[in-house]
Design an enzyme around this catalytic site. Structure first.
Site, PDB file in Angstrom:
ATOM      1  N   SER A   1     -17.286  12.605  13.324  1.00 46.82           N
ATOM      2  CA  SER A   1     -18.515  12.967  12.612  1.00 46.82           C
ATOM      3  C   SER A   1     -19.684  12.179  13.174  1.00 46.82           C
ATOM      4  O   SER A   1     -19.525  11.039  13.636  1.00 46.82           O
ATOM      5  CB  SER A   1     -18.363  12.642  11.127  1.00 46.82           C
ATOM      6  OG  SER A   1     -19.631  12.727  10.490  1.00 46.82           O
TER       7      SER A   1
ATOM      8  N   TYR B   1     -16.465   8.590   3.367  1.00 48.13           N
ATOM      9  CA  TYR B   1     -16.429   9.538   4.470  1.00 48.13           C
ATOM     10  C   TYR B   1     -16.660   8.823   5.808  1.00 48.13           C
ATOM     11  O   TYR B   1     -15.895   8.998   6.763  1.00 48.13           O
ATOM     12  CB  TYR B   1     -17.491  10.621   4.248  1.00 48.13           C
ATOM     13  CG  TYR B   1     -17.526  11.669   5.320  1.00 48.13           C
ATOM     14  CD1 TYR B   1     -16.545  12.664   5.375  1.00 48.13           C
ATOM     15  CD2 TYR B   1     -18.530  11.665   6.292  1.00 48.13           C
ATOM     16  CE1 TYR B   1     -16.572  13.619   6.370  1.00 48.13           C
ATOM     17  CE2 TYR B   1     -18.556  12.618   7.290  1.00 48.13           C
ATOM     18  CZ  TYR B   1     -17.581  13.595   7.326  1.00 48.13           C
ATOM     19  OH  TYR B   1     -17.608  14.540   8.316  1.00 48.13           O
TER      20      TYR B   1
END
Ligand code: ZN
Length: 654
Positions: A538, A551
């Protein structure tokens, strides 16, 4: 064999002979024990008018590239009958000239090329002509005592020894028929090849075929047994992956290895004499372009390098050298079919479709071979005759029509979280590049998108993941590309208010599940062809944001995991790389409301929010999918341990 003729269906074509031709050709095509995968052909002779209104006799004959099972009217190109007949009068006709002259005789130059048997169809005087490679007939004509048997079963047929199909066969029939009263002959039995029947109407030609095949079936029932041996044994999936790797090596490109473990395939592979009876040659010569002359015989337990596959290649080279003619180039030396002792039969090919054809041919072959053995034995054509067929340009031309293979042709891929977003786009990109792709997702939608190649599976359920990997290896023979994409994104909780549940769940799905997935996949990837692991990281890894602690940490964790995997797996040739996409908005996860809320947080319009990167471009799932597919290809063959952003350029990452 029962006739499938149905007067009510045939009545639809009362004034449409070509329609009737299609109808009865399809009746033949519907029976795989009559014709298989493009085998066999049919024709019709009719008076028609050409473009300029002139009346003439035309031969509508099966065009190359059409299959009797699904043939339609355009599958029967029309040639000038007289031209095709005159070709049979020539003393000699080369293959290129035959192809060219048959094309020149077409009424529509845009139509497909007429069958290689077009001249034979032209010289048979009946209006409807049918040709099949019926299993039962081929079984009798491959018997060492074929002459006696065929004379007994077919006293009313013309029986001819094997010659090459095409012009040579047409000449043979042309000569043999001189002076014969065709009304007293029911058909032609071509030894080691098949059968022709005819009639002035479609039904007669078709039902004569059924009658001749039924006679062979009756003979088999009375004199032999059609019961195949059956067995049931397990399979060692690591051995399967080793076999596939060895075959891919000899072929020079990745191959699927599709195992048939049906009880009769296992029974055949368990026969003590299988290496002998399976290696005499194909039951009808046109199988050779699909299966090669013989299969590779593999022991129940293979060694590390599966030396039998290498030895098969050597044997093939010897066969080529013994039979070659000037200027001929050797085809690849890899097997297309395998007999894996006690385990089943194998089909090797670049696509699922190619393997399916080989599996079907193997099923019909083992029936004919075993049945033949109970009738006193079976013998194939000589090696030299098979070789001539295998290297016949008109046969090889049948294979050359496929599109250019993609970079992943013959490779096997798995994508987690494949039902939506980046996973779905990645699976599509890999499939477009030629891979056989299996999708994993906990959402049942994965079944709708992938059919049998969709596995409903929660990545946090480690035993289920391990079982899914085994299913993939069992289905396609190995594993080459593993894309770890399944992930969970939730933000909005600052650390001081972070719920333990969300933290644990995020780490479990994004990080721990990836580790478990790799643990299950790595042993098979090590046996893969140009194997590659791809991790979807990410933008948050390098550029974290407040409120996304769980996350960001999970994506940092999988990135570190990938780096360690790259170090550990380089020696085994497995590449491990990471992509770091920014958010992709073209997925169901981003509703208009969610987008509006996020945009408002940054005080932006939705459009500006979607493009908040240096290049002012929206990142789409397909951008990530195509990059991942490219990274699994040999464009990146020298790259491992790399991290590539797909974020439109981010000043915090750069
Ligand atoms: Zn044929």
């Amino acid at each position: 064999m029962k006739s499938l003729w149905d007067d009510r269906e045939a009545a639809f074509f009362q004034d449409d002979e070509l329609g009737l031709r299609v109808y009865s050709a399809r009746l033949l095509g519907a029976r795989p024990d009559l014709v298989l995968h493009g085998g066999g052909n049919s024709s019709l002779k009719a008076r028609i008018r050409d473009f300029l209104g002139r009346e003439l006799e035309a031969l509508f004959v099966k065009g190359s590239g059409w299959d009797m099972k699904t043939i339609e009217k355009p599958g029967f190109p029309a040639v000038r009958l007289e031209d095709a007949r005159l070709l049979a009068e020539l003393d000699e006709l080369s293959d290129p000239d035959m192809t060219r002259q048959l094309r020149a005789a077409l009424l529509d130059p845009g139509a497909p090329s007429p069958s290689v048997e077009a001249i034979l169809h032209a010289i048979l005087p009946a209006r409807f002509v049918d040709h099949t490679h019926a299993d039962a007939v081929v079984t009798l004509t491959n018997n060492p005592d074929q002459e006696r048997i065929v004379r007994e079963v077919y006293p009313d047929c013309l029986v001819l020894p094997f010659v090459m199909p095409g012009f040579v066969l047409s000449k043979q029939v042309h000569h043999a028929m001189g002076g014969l009263d065709l009304d007293r002959i029911k058909g032609i039995i071509l030894l080691h090849h098949g059968v022709f029947t005819w009639g002035d109407d479609a039904r007669t030609a078709y039902e004569n075929m059924i009658e001749l095949v039924t006679r062979a079936e009756d003979y088999i029932e009375e004199n032999g047994t059609a019961d195949a041996v059956r067995a049931s044994h397990g399979v060692d999936l690591f051995d399967l992956a080793r076999i596939r790797r060895a075959v891919s090596r000899v072929r020079g490109t990745a191959q699927l290895a599709i195992l048939d473990r049906s009880p009769d395939a296992q029974g055949y592979a368990s026969r003590s004499d299988v290496d002998e009876i399976a290696c005499r040659g194909p039951i009808t010569p046109d199988h050779v372009i699909r299966t090669k002359r013989i299969p590779v015989i593999l022991p129940k337990r293979t060694g590390e390098g599966v030396p039998e596959v290498e030895a098969f290649g050597e044997t093939y080279r010897g066969y080529f050298e013994r039979n070659r003619t000037e200027g001929l180039r050797m085809l690849d030396a890899a097997p297309r079919a395998g007999i894996w002792r006690e385990t089943g039969t194998l089909a090797f090919g670049s696509s699922i479709e190619e393997c399916g054809i080989i599996t079907d041919l193997a099923r019909h072959t083992r029936w004919a071979v075993q049945t033949g053995e109970t009738l006193g034995g079976w013998q194939a054509l000589s090696e030299a005759e098979i070789f001539e067929l295998e290297y016949w340009s008109l046969e090889q031309a049948k294979l050359g029509r496929g599109a250019r293979p993609g970079p992943h042709q013959g490779k096997i891929a798995v994508v987690t979280g494949a039902a939506s977003g980046i996973g779905r786009a990645t699976a599509a990109a890999l499939a477009e590049d030629g891979a056989a792709v299996v999708g994993l997702d906990r959402h049942p939608g994965v079944r709708e998108q992938f059919g049998d190649d969709g596995i409903i599976c929660d990545v946090t359920d480690a035993p289920a993941v391990a079982e899914a990997i085994e299913r993939i290896v069992e289905r396609y023979g190995g594993l080459d590309i593993a894309v770890c994409n399944a992930g969970l994104f939730q933000s909005g909780e600052l650390l001081e208010a972070q719920s333990d549940e969300l933290w644990d769940r995020t780490i479990a799905v994004n990080l721990t599940a990836t580790q478990r997935f790799l643990k299950a996949a790595i042993p098979y990837l090590k046996l893969g062809v140009d194997p590659s692991i791809l991790i979807v990281g990410s933008r948050n890894y390098a550029a974290p944001g407040p409120g996304a602690g769980a996350y960001s940490v999970s994506k940092a964790g999988v990135t570190q995991l990938a780096r360690v995997a790259a170090l550990e797996l380089a020696a085994a040739g497995v590449r491990v790389n990471v992509v770091h996409p920014d958010a992709v908005f073209d997925t169901g996860a981003w509703t208009q409301d969610a987008l509006a809320r996020s945009a408002a947080r940054y005080d932006m319009t939705i459009d500006a929010y979607k493009k908040k990167n240096l290049m002012k471009t929206e990142i789409r799932a397909v951008d990530v999918g195509r990059l991942l597919s490219a990274m699994a290809s040999d464009v990146f063959r020298a790259t491992t341990g790399a991290q590539i952003p797909v974020d439109g350029g981010n000043d915090r990452v750069i």
